[in-house]
Design an enzyme around this catalytic site. Structure first.
Site, PDB file in Angstrom:
ATOM      1  N   ASP A 117       0.811  -1.205   0.000  1.00  0.00           N
ATOM      2  CA  ASP A 117       0.000   0.000   0.000  1.00  0.00           C
ATOM      3  C   ASP A 117       0.849   1.261   0.000  1.00  0.00           C
ATOM      4  O   ASP A 117       2.071   1.212  -0.140  1.00  0.00           O
ATOM      5  CB  ASP A 117      -0.975  -0.026   1.185  1.00  0.00           C
ATOM      6  CG  ASP A 117      -2.136  -0.975   0.919  1.00  0.00           C
ATOM      7  OD1 ASP A 117      -2.490  -1.155  -0.248  1.00  0.00           O
ATOM      8  OD2 ASP A 117      -2.678  -1.547   1.880  1.00  0.00           O
ATOM      9  N   LYS A 118       0.207   2.357   0.187  1.00  0.00           N
ATOM     10  CA  LYS A 118       0.803   3.679   0.021  1.00  0.00           C
ATOM     11  C   LYS A 118       2.117   3.833   0.791  1.00  0.00           C
ATOM     12  O   LYS A 118       2.175   3.631   1.990  1.00  0.00           O
ATOM     13  CB  LYS A 118      -0.201   4.737   0.486  1.00  0.00           C
ATOM     14  CG  LYS A 118       0.238   6.169   0.256  1.00  0.00           C
ATOM     15  CD  LYS A 118      -0.858   7.108   0.729  1.00  0.00           C
ATOM     16  CE  LYS A 118      -0.415   8.554   0.598  1.00  0.00           C
ATOM     17  NZ  LYS A 118      -1.432   9.481   1.126  1.00  0.00           N
TER      18      LYS A 118
END
Length: 401
Positions: A117-118
């Protein structure tokens, strides 16, 4: 007389046809001009692509996740840039896939092994897909990628191979400054603190508690206590010897498991830090596996790295069948180590120094009530979310696409 004009026209047509074959083209005034070199190269590439067969392969990827909204591409959304956006663009530009496959990734049977993810980086991400096996394929793909994203290896796989479904286990690492383990009553100067052997021993004793199969519903926001999929198998988890970079001492925690849920690793580490610092009792780990709701703090996403993925069953079945290679990357280990030193570790260290994500998160631990009710947890989670996501990272999730 009528035959003479026809003969002249036929002769002119032959001349024009011949000039076209020689790489020239007629303009409106009839004068031939040389074709652009770029056009000739594009046609050569197109001819090679038509001749190149499509084959199922896996790519070994390494990337620094800072500045990206995760690995997974959101087709049709240009608002948030992802690692796969850059990868697909490079595949198209290098001639490995046609442009319409970039728009519809199912056409090339694309699958990532783990969704990071980010802000999360990877040193050993694996993607499977069908490509045209063009000459110098790795070099051509990398030529169209930024330096902080590299394709380090390629192997042929079986036609039905799926990198996510065939994966037996994933190994993640988490790099953090060791002052995170200093007791809450200790006055700590970040650049002076050094982790002693007793504290490291205690950290490893707590991390070892996670080994085996447990109900991790308190370590994610997605699962209830009776959801069978909340049970996860952890093979190993430990913290290595500390080392100094940029005058700050760091350590790396490694965890290997079959799969992980959203935020699971960050919460596993967050709870151990809370115990070592004296905010929570050791018994909270055992209690967190029960049905009651336990307030588990989520450590910052900065420092989380997908180290490698494992395909042990596939290797046993196909790795020595004479047609396919085992999915092991011994020859690429040096390239992986160099990439981490050049792009991943410096990003983690510099971001921590500039944004102080760990320092800011540690200041929120006193707000948590580790004996709180479900209502109290809801309030604490709101506070924790706003502080622990300052650097914008969301951990890992191997379960969703």
């Amino acid at each position: 007389m009528a035959e003479e004009p026809r003969a002249a026209l036929g002769s002119q047509a032959k001349r024009l046809s011949g000039s076209s074959e020689r790489g020239e083209r007629p303009e409106e005034n009839g004068h031939p001009v040389k074709r652009l070199k770029r056009e000739e190269e594009e046609e050569d590439a197109e001819d090679q692509n038509k001749k190149s067969p499509k084959r199922k392969i896996v790519l070994l990827m390494a990337y620094s996740g800072k500045g990206y909204h995760g690995m997974q591409r959101n087709v049709g959304s240009s608002q948030f840039k992802t690692i796969e956006d850059d990868l697909v663009s490079a595949l198209v530009q290098s001639g490995c896939i046609p442009e319409n496959h970039g728009e519809d990734m199912k056409k090339m049977s694309f699958q990532r092994c783990a969704r990071t993810d980010k802000g999360v980086s990877a040193a050993g991400q694996i993607v499977s897909l069908k490509v045209r096996l063009i000459d110098d394929i790795l070099q051509k793909i990398n030529n169209h990628l930024p330096s902080h994203i590299r394709i380090l290896g390629l192997k042929r796989v079986t036609g039905g191979f799926n990198s996510k479904n065939k994966c037996d286990a994933r190994t993640y690492s988490y790099m953090l400054p060791t002052f995170a383990f200093a007791h809450k009553d200790q006055d700590v100067q970040e650049e002076v603190y050094r982790l002693d052997k007793e504290t490291l021993k205690k950290v490893n004793k707590l991390l070892a508690c996670y080994k085996g199969t447990h109900n991790f519903h308190n370590f994610t926001s997605q699962k209830g206590p009776r959801d069978p999929s909340a049970k996860r198998y952890i093979m190993e988890m430990y913290c290595g010897e500390p080392f100094v970079r940029e005058n700050i001492e760091f350590a790396v925690i490694k965890v290997k498991g079959q799969s992980f849920m959203m935020h699971q690793i960050r919460k596993m580490i967050g709870l151990v830090i809370a115990i070592v610092k004296g905010y929570a009792a050791e018994s909270i780990i055992e209690r967190s596996w029960g049905e009651e709701k336990v307030d588990v703090p989520k450590a910052p996403g900065l420092g989380l790295v997908l180290e490698r993925v494992h395909f042990e069953k596939y290797n046993r079945r196909f790795g020595n069948d004479g047609l396919h290679e085992p999915l092991e990357w011994t020859e690429e280990e040096e390239k992986i180590a160099v990439f981490k030193e050049q792009y991943i570790y410096p990003t983690i260290i510099n971001t921590e120094r500039e944004e102080k994500s760990m320092v800011n998160w540690l200041n929120t631990l006193s707000i948590h009530d580790f004996n709180s009710s479900a209502a109290g947890i809801h309030t604490n989670n709101k506070i924790s979310k706003s502080s622990s996501d300052l650097e914008g990272s969301d951990g890992c999730d191997d379960d969703s696409d």
